[in-house]
Design an enzyme around this catalytic site. Structure first.
Site, short mmCIF file in Angstrom:
data_model
loop_
_atom_site.label_atom_id
_atom_site.label_comp_id
_atom_site.label_asym_id
_atom_site.label_seq_id
_atom_site.Cartn_x
_atom_site.Cartn_y
_atom_site.Cartn_z
N PHE A 140 0.81 -1.31 0.12
CA PHE A 140 -0.14 -0.06 0.08
C PHE A 140 0.71 1.36 -0.10
O PHE A 140 1.52 1.47 0.97
CB PHE A 140 -0.89 -0.02 1.22
N LEU A 142 1.17 5.00 0.16
CA LEU A 142 0.77 6.26 0.58
C LEU A 142 1.60 7.24 0.98
O LEU A 142 2.04 8.37 0.29
CB LEU A 142 -0.43 6.23 1.43
N GLU A 144 5.18 9.00 1.49
CA GLU A 144 6.27 9.50 0.72
C GLU A 144 7.59 9.99 1.73
O GLU A 144 7.30 10.38 2.83
CB GLU A 144 5.76 10.62 -0.29
N PRO A 145 8.80 10.12 0.85
CA PRO A 145 9.73 10.27 1.50
C PRO A 145 9.66 11.86 2.28
O PRO A 145 10.16 12.11 3.46
CB PRO A 145 10.70 10.64 0.58
N ASN A 251 -8.14 3.49 8.14
CA ASN A 251 -8.95 3.22 9.34
C ASN A 251 -9.34 1.78 9.75
O ASN A 251 -9.15 1.14 10.64
CB ASN A 251 -10.43 3.80 9.02
N ALA A 253 -6.84 -0.59 8.91
CA ALA A 253 -5.50 -1.00 9.32
C ALA A 253 -5.48 -0.55 10.85
O ALA A 253 -5.03 -1.28 11.55
CB ALA A 253 -4.60 -0.59 8.76
N LEU A 349 13.07 -7.32 34.13
CA LEU A 349 13.83 -8.36 33.54
C LEU A 349 15.09 -7.75 34.00
O LEU A 349 16.22 -8.68 33.61
CB LEU A 349 13.67 -8.72 32.24
N GLY A 350 15.63 -6.78 34.38
CA GLY A 350 16.92 -6.21 34.22
C GLY A 350 17.68 -6.31 33.11
O GLY A 350 17.10 -6.29 32.04
N GLU A 374 0.48 4.62 10.59
CA GLU A 374 -0.93 4.67 10.60
C GLU A 374 -1.49 5.86 11.42
O GLU A 374 -2.64 5.76 12.06
CB GLU A 374 -1.51 3.17 11.03
#
Length: 395
Positions: A140, A142, A144-145, A251, A253, A349-350, A374
């Site tokens: 998909f 959409l 852009e850089p 929407n 996703a 968990l250190g 998103e």
């Protein structure tokens, strides 16, 4: 029917949300969990460490065989399951790794949904059955850089040339890009923003993979380059103009992310609970200390609230009354809280919390990407701010 009154208490289900699920929803959840345990869990830490997913096509076919690709869509080989069932699948996928959920989400909720909702019938027949089975992969395009949160300023252009379209431009941070067979590309035209289903074997199309990521390393991420790509008019989406098209897909996703983020949170919470029960310091398990229990409880409270929120949004979606602003609320809250849960688990968990022998640091690093893709925290905040005040503050 098993209820909270007849089963052993689950320390990760303080609200007994299990009671709200249907038998079919539980079956979907459990089947996805088994698939993840068998095919992905034994390898995902290594994939992440080396920054590659070998045999991604075989994995996609396995996901398709289970009906997970476009599972909430109707027809064309899609499973047509409920929004809640899809959400539960996203939760289990992301409990394994955000990259795995991203693969399924981009395939089903972005690429497939765009074609299913906006494509011509011939385009649907050409792609959707193969995408549902995993035989074809979609992406998909959409972002852009130079334009992420402001897609209206995109520079990718499509111009008519006889009965064809010529596309020029670049898209960035595209999941599945270099392994995709079809790219849904959004471009500016003289008629406004339009969508196109672009076969990736078209001359002038390339998708170099993006390397050196510190997040979503068990996921294929690429740039899309369109250099005079010529496609016939029937590949253009006929009935949608402007940003309505791509935003409708986002929407879908974002809804899955609301569930998926809670999967990453649950994984870290479970690891932290197990670890602190077993790890001894000062002659006692870590879990016996008040400050440890405080952290565990705070993590679990936010996890429970997040799952309850996702479940509520799912029921609204199945009833046809879910709004984009409500999805923004879910994405904003659940990713933010999931990231905080992962970071807290890391402290419990250190030093082991930064080892890939445990999933915690991997989930935390992945969620740094999920937090901003998103829709960033800022953009979802402004969506809700506009709803509350009636004043758009985007510019």
């Amino acid at each position: 029917m098993t209820t909270s009154a007849t089963r052993q208490p689950d320390p990760l289900d303080l609200l007994d949300l299990e009671d709200f699920l249907t038998d079919d929803e539980r079956a979907v959840r459990d089947a996805v969990r088994r698939l993840c345990d068998d095919l992905v869990e034994p390898h995902v830490a290594e994939w992440y460490e080396h920054g590659r997913v070998p045999q991604v096509r075989e994995l996609t076919v396995a996901l398709g065989d289970m009906g997970l690709l476009g599972m909430h869509l109707e027809g064309y080989g899609c499973a047509g399951l409920s929004a809640v069932a899809y959400g539960l699948a996203c939760l289990e996928l992301e409990a394994t790794d955000s990259g795995l959920r991203s693969l399924v989400s981009v395939q089903g909720s972005l690429a497939m949904y765009a074609i299913w909702r906006w494509g011509r019938e011939e385009t649907k027949q050409q792609w959707l059955p193969r995408m549902a089975s995993g035989q074809a992969i979609g992406c998909f395009g959409l972002t852009e850089p130079d334009h992420g949160s402001d897609p209206g300023s995109m520079r990718t252009r499509a111009r008519r040339h006889g009965s064809d379209w010529i596309l020029d431009g670049r898209k960035m941070w595209i999941t599945n890009g270099s392994v995709a067979d079809v790219a849904v590309v959004w471009a500016v035209t003289d008629e406004g923003v339009r969508g196109f289903a672009v076969p990736t074997d078209s001359p002038g199309f390339s998708a170099p993979e993006i390397k050196h990521k510190g997040s979503l390393r068990a996921s294929v991420t690429s740039e899309l380059v369109l250099d005079g790509v010529r496609i016939p008019d029937e590949f253009a989406f006929p009935d949608v103009r402007g940003l309505k098209g791509p935003l409708s897909c986002l929407n879908e996703a974002r809804y899955g992310i609301t569930w998926g983020a809670m999967g990453a949170a649950r994984s870290c919470l479970q690891v932290a609970l197990d670890y602190t029960r077993q790890r001894e310091q000062f002659g006692r398990p870590l879990a016996a200390f008040q400050l440890t229990q405080h952290k565990l409880v705070e993590m679990n409270v936010e996890y429970a609230k997040g799952v309850l929120l996702a479940w509520h949004l799912g029921r609204r979606k199945d009833s046809g009354v879910l709004t984009p602003a409500q999805v923004s609320l879910g994405k904003l809250n659940n990713v933010r809280e999931a990231l905080d849960i992962c970071r807290t688990a890391r402290t419990l968990l250190g030093a082991n919390g930064v080892s890939l022998e445990y999933p915690v640091i991997r989930h935390a690093a992945n969620l740094e990407s999920v937090l901003t893709y998103e829709g960033t925290v800022e953009m979802h905040t402004l969506v809700l701010g506009q709803l509350m005040t009636g004043i758009p503050a985007f510019r």
